[in-house]
Design a protein around this motif. Sequence first.
Motif, PDB file in Angstrom:
ATOM      1  N   ALA A 287      -2.464  -1.128   0.503  1.00 60.97           N
ATOM      2  CA  ALA A 287      -2.798  -2.382   1.190  1.00 60.97           C
ATOM      3  C   ALA A 287      -4.220  -2.807   0.876  1.00 60.97           C
ATOM      4  O   ALA A 287      -4.501  -3.997   0.658  1.00 60.97           O
ATOM      5  N   ASN A 288      -5.127  -1.836   0.839  1.00 63.25           N
ATOM      6  CA  ASN A 288      -6.522  -2.157   0.514  1.00 63.25           C
ATOM      7  C   ASN A 288      -6.641  -2.661  -0.917  1.00 63.25           C
ATOM      8  O   ASN A 288      -7.407  -3.580  -1.214  1.00 63.25           O
ATOM      9  N   LYS A 289      -5.883  -2.033  -1.817  1.00 64.13           N
ATOM     10  CA  LYS A 289      -5.923  -2.465  -3.222  1.00 64.13           C
ATOM     11  C   LYS A 289      -5.432  -3.898  -3.354  1.00 64.13           C
ATOM     12  O   LYS A 289      -6.017  -4.708  -4.083  1.00 64.13           O
ATOM     13  N   LYS A 290      -4.360  -4.235  -2.640  1.00 66.62           N
ATOM     14  CA  LYS A 290      -3.817  -5.597  -2.717  1.00 66.62           C
ATOM     15  C   LYS A 290      -4.793  -6.616  -2.149  1.00 66.62           C
ATOM     16  O   LYS A 290      -4.927  -7.717  -2.667  1.00 66.62           O
ATOM     17  N   SER A 291      -5.504  -6.242  -1.079  1.00 68.05           N
ATOM     18  CA  SER A 291      -6.449  -7.192  -0.481  1.00 68.05           C
ATOM     19  C   SER A 291      -7.645  -7.440  -1.376  1.00 68.05           C
ATOM     20  O   SER A 291      -8.213  -8.532  -1.382  1.00 68.05           O
ATOM     21  N   ASN A 292      -8.016  -6.416  -2.150  1.00 73.75           N
ATOM     22  CA  ASN A 292      -9.160  -6.562  -3.049  1.00 73.75           C
ATOM     23  C   ASN A 292      -8.758  -7.077  -4.426  1.00 73.75           C
ATOM     24  O   ASN A 292      -9.614  -7.208  -5.306  1.00 73.75           O
ATOM     25  N   ALA A 293      -7.508  -7.337  -4.627  1.00 72.86           N
ATOM     26  CA  ALA A 293      -7.034  -7.756  -5.960  1.00 72.86           C
ATOM     27  C   ALA A 293      -7.463  -9.188  -6.242  1.00 72.86           C
ATOM     28  O   ALA A 293      -7.845  -9.933  -5.363  1.00 72.86           O
ATOM     29  N   ASN A 294      -7.365  -9.531  -7.540  1.00 71.94           N
ATOM     30  CA  ASN A 294      -7.698 -10.903  -7.935  1.00 71.94           C
ATOM     31  C   ASN A 294      -6.670 -11.875  -7.378  1.00 71.94           C
ATOM     32  O   ASN A 294      -5.603 -11.496  -6.911  1.00 71.94           O
ATOM     33  N   LYS A 295      -6.990 -13.145  -7.442  1.00 73.19           N
ATOM     34  CA  LYS A 295      -6.078 -14.171  -6.961  1.00 73.19           C
ATOM     35  C   LYS A 295      -4.825 -14.202  -7.833  1.00 73.19           C
ATOM     36  O   LYS A 295      -4.893 -13.914  -9.032  1.00 73.19           O
ATOM     37  N   PRO A 296      -3.711 -14.580  -7.281  1.00 76.14           N
ATOM     38  CA  PRO A 296      -2.466 -14.645  -8.071  1.00 76.14           C
ATOM     39  C   PRO A 296      -2.576 -15.566  -9.268  1.00 76.14           C
ATOM     40  O   PRO A 296      -1.969 -15.315 -10.302  1.00 76.14           O
ATOM     41  N   GLU A 297      -3.373 -16.646  -9.147  1.00 71.60           N
ATOM     42  CA  GLU A 297      -3.481 -17.598 -10.250  1.00 71.60           C
ATOM     43  C   GLU A 297      -4.078 -16.929 -11.483  1.00 71.60           C
ATOM     44  O   GLU A 297      -3.608 -17.101 -12.595  1.00 71.60           O
ATOM     45  N   THR A 298      -5.162 -16.122 -11.278  1.00 73.09           N
ATOM     46  CA  THR A 298      -5.779 -15.457 -12.426  1.00 73.09           C
ATOM     47  C   THR A 298      -4.842 -14.412 -13.013  1.00 73.09           C
ATOM     48  O   THR A 298      -4.780 -14.232 -14.230  1.00 73.09           O
ATOM     49  N   LEU A 300      -1.584 -14.537 -13.039  1.00 69.85           N
ATOM     50  CA  LEU A 300      -0.555 -15.252 -13.806  1.00 69.85           C
ATOM     51  C   LEU A 300      -1.084 -15.725 -15.149  1.00 69.85           C
ATOM     52  O   LEU A 300      -0.377 -15.677 -16.159  1.00 69.85           O
ATOM     53  N   LEU A 301      -2.342 -16.182 -15.170  1.00 64.44           N
ATOM     54  CA  LEU A 301      -2.920 -16.614 -16.443  1.00 64.44           C
ATOM     55  C   LEU A 301      -3.002 -15.463 -17.427  1.00 64.44           C
ATOM     56  O   LEU A 301      -2.689 -15.611 -18.622  1.00 64.44           O
ATOM     57  N   GLN A 302      -3.428 -14.300 -16.965  1.00 62.19           N
ATOM     58  CA  GLN A 302      -3.514 -13.132 -17.843  1.00 62.19           C
ATOM     59  C   GLN A 302      -2.134 -12.694 -18.326  1.00 62.19           C
ATOM     60  O   GLN A 302      -1.938 -12.379 -19.506  1.00 62.19           O
ATOM     61  N   ILE A 303      -1.181 -12.696 -17.397  1.00 62.84           N
ATOM     62  CA  ILE A 303       0.179 -12.281 -17.767  1.00 62.84           C
ATOM     63  C   ILE A 303       0.768 -13.236 -18.800  1.00 62.84           C
ATOM     64  O   ILE A 303       1.368 -12.805 -19.804  1.00 62.84           O
ATOM     65  N   THR A 332      -0.077  -2.075 -27.641  1.00 62.45           N
ATOM     66  CA  THR A 332       0.894  -1.200 -26.982  1.00 62.45           C
ATOM     67  C   THR A 332       0.188  -0.204 -26.067  1.00 62.45           C
ATOM     68  O   THR A 332       0.683   0.102 -24.973  1.00 62.45           O
ATOM     69  N   ARG A 333      -0.947   0.306 -26.483  1.00 56.07           N
ATOM     70  CA  ARG A 333      -1.695   1.254 -25.641  1.00 56.07           C
ATOM     71  C   ARG A 333      -2.213   0.599 -24.360  1.00 56.07           C
ATOM     72  O   ARG A 333      -2.413   1.278 -23.354  1.00 56.07           O
ATOM     73  N   LYS A 334      -2.396  -0.703 -24.381  1.00 53.71           N
ATOM     74  CA  LYS A 334      -2.809  -1.413 -23.158  1.00 53.71           C
ATOM     75  C   LYS A 334      -1.624  -1.608 -22.199  1.00 53.71           C
ATOM     76  O   LYS A 334      -1.837  -1.900 -21.018  1.00 53.71           O
ATOM     77  N   GLY A 335      -0.405  -1.450 -22.722  1.00 55.74           N
ATOM     78  CA  GLY A 335       0.776  -1.576 -21.876  1.00 55.74           C
ATOM     79  C   GLY A 335       1.638  -2.757 -22.265  1.00 55.74           C
ATOM     80  O   GLY A 335       1.128  -3.863 -22.468  1.00 55.74           O
ATOM     81  N   ILE A 336       2.945  -2.503 -22.378  1.00 58.93           N
ATOM     82  CA  ILE A 336       3.905  -3.572 -22.679  1.00 58.93           C
ATOM     83  C   ILE A 336       4.218  -4.314 -21.387  1.00 58.93           C
ATOM     84  O   ILE A 336       4.431  -3.682 -20.349  1.00 58.93           O
ATOM     85  N   PRO A 337       4.268  -5.646 -21.388  1.00 58.13           N
ATOM     86  CA  PRO A 337       4.664  -6.385 -20.172  1.00 58.13           C
ATOM     87  C   PRO A 337       6.012  -5.911 -19.657  1.00 58.13           C
ATOM     88  O   PRO A 337       6.964  -5.714 -20.428  1.00 58.13           O
TER      89      PRO A 337
END
Length: 603
Positions: A287-298, A300-303, A332-337
């Motif tokens: 829960a703490n991680k989610k509260s400190n996470a970036n905004k959904p808009e950013t 989505l832009l990265q994804i 690939t080492r950074k992770g596949i979507p």
Amino acid sequence: MRKFSFGKENDHPIPQKNCDDFNDIDELDFDDDMESKEEDEQKLNLNDKRKTSDKLSEEGETNSQIIKNSQLKFNSESEENDSDKNSSENEAIKENKNKEEKEEQKEEEKDDDDEKDKEKAEEKDEEKEEEKDEEKDEEKEEEKDEEKNEVKDEDKKEEKDDKKEKEEEEEKEKNKNKEKEESEESEEDEEEEEDDDEDEDKDEDKDEEKNKKEKNEKDPFEGFKNQKNKDKEIENILLQSIKNKENATSERIQMAEKINFKAIPDKIIATDQYGFIIPEENEDKDANKKSNANKPETDLLQINARMEKWKYMIEHYDEFKTKNFSKLKSRTRKGIPDSIRSYVWQLFGEKDKYYEKDLFSKLDQIPMNEDTEIVIIKDLDRTFPACQFFKEKYGNGQRKLYKVLSYYSKYNTDTGYVQGMGFIVAVFLTYMDEESSFFMLHSLMKKYNMEGFYLPGFPILKKTFYILLNLEKKFLPKIYELFKKEGMIPSMYASEWFICLFSRNLEFKSLVRIFDIFLLEGYKVIYRFALAFLKLKEDKFMAGKDGLASIMQTINECTENVDIDKMFKIAFGFSISRNFIDQLGNEFEKIQNDSKNEFVKQL
């Protein structure tokens, strides 16, 4: 033969002529000869003027007589020949006439025969038509008779039906009267029986539970086999409930009680994105991680940006694999979507190369080995028990897992089923269907040479341990010496790492990242992560005071609560080349039977 001469033999000889030859010449030739003779005679007369005219006249008369006689003979012979020719011609004409007459007679006879045949055929046709007419008449008569009989039968049936209806009505009235009397009597008995039935139902439920437990102990896969029958029962009840709306609620309640269904769980269970249950201790942290996470808009832009890059790489995969492999490897080492992970895994694993059409359906018809089936069924509950997809006994996830494992044990009879396969297949099933998971497992066996880890005797496992010991001595010398001193050999801690590809040890979000890299780069990656896990706990290994016991405890902690980013940095910080691993593998094949070797002793 006669010879003609004038005067003496020596004086003026006259050419001699055979008279018989006159038969072979015609009249014109004879006249020409005479003219030539007369000319010769004139010439002779001119030269022989001195001879007497009397002799000449006598000899001339004799010659003329001879010539006349010859002409008469010739004419008589020619007449005979003409008569013979005429007779032969007449005979030929008569023969031709006779032949023509015979041919005319034959033609007349043929015409007569044809006319007779035609007359016979016409007579037969007339007879057949007459027979057909008779048959039609008979059929019409039979139909009339049948119609009459049907009418009679219908009348009889109607009479019988009327009688039956009357009898049934009388019986119904009698039964109603009886039912009324019995209902009054049975109402009192039912109250007593209901009490008895409740007690009996309780006893039966207890007995059923005992029997189920006993059956599961005796036959662990009986419940799995009967799951389909249960599903059919549920379907039938639902269909009945649709038809009979009044009884639908009661039937559903009864079925829910039978399968111990609870509409509302006792407690809401938190799971991660992969369906794994989050322990209560970690809920607050998440829960703490989610509260400190970036905004959904950013996010989505990265994804979206990453997805565009991966989309381009997939479209030009062959080009990246051959000419720009370093870029493909770094991404690939950074992770596949996660949304395209299933497709990319099948692309890296070359699933289509091993795919066989209709193979999966054919394997369903091959009977299953009972001993193998028992082992698979027992391992189903041990595979990802914290995952909602595989947690339910004989549920959808376990049925799919059983299907892939049982089919592959029938397909690859060399390996059969080995414990550890289930975790790898379960990872694939979270992203793809059973058939794709089956062929991805086969790709691991063939392309990545994992078959050697599952064959009887595990022939590749010892070579893998030999390579790991050499890498530990080179990159982690302190840990190597500690393990050697305490007798900690690779088979005590690394077997699951290589056989299961860390799937039994790591969190799922870290595990899929390792699968991303492994499917692209191959088995070298497993050595990197094995060293990284040990390196993360190096200080704790060296601080242990209980010898082998403390080492075992630290080994179990190596793969718990791993910082994936930190682990990746350590793993890719080791400079391990594929040639170096191959070189160590070749060394092992030469010295594997040398009991004095430092590394062979520890295997």
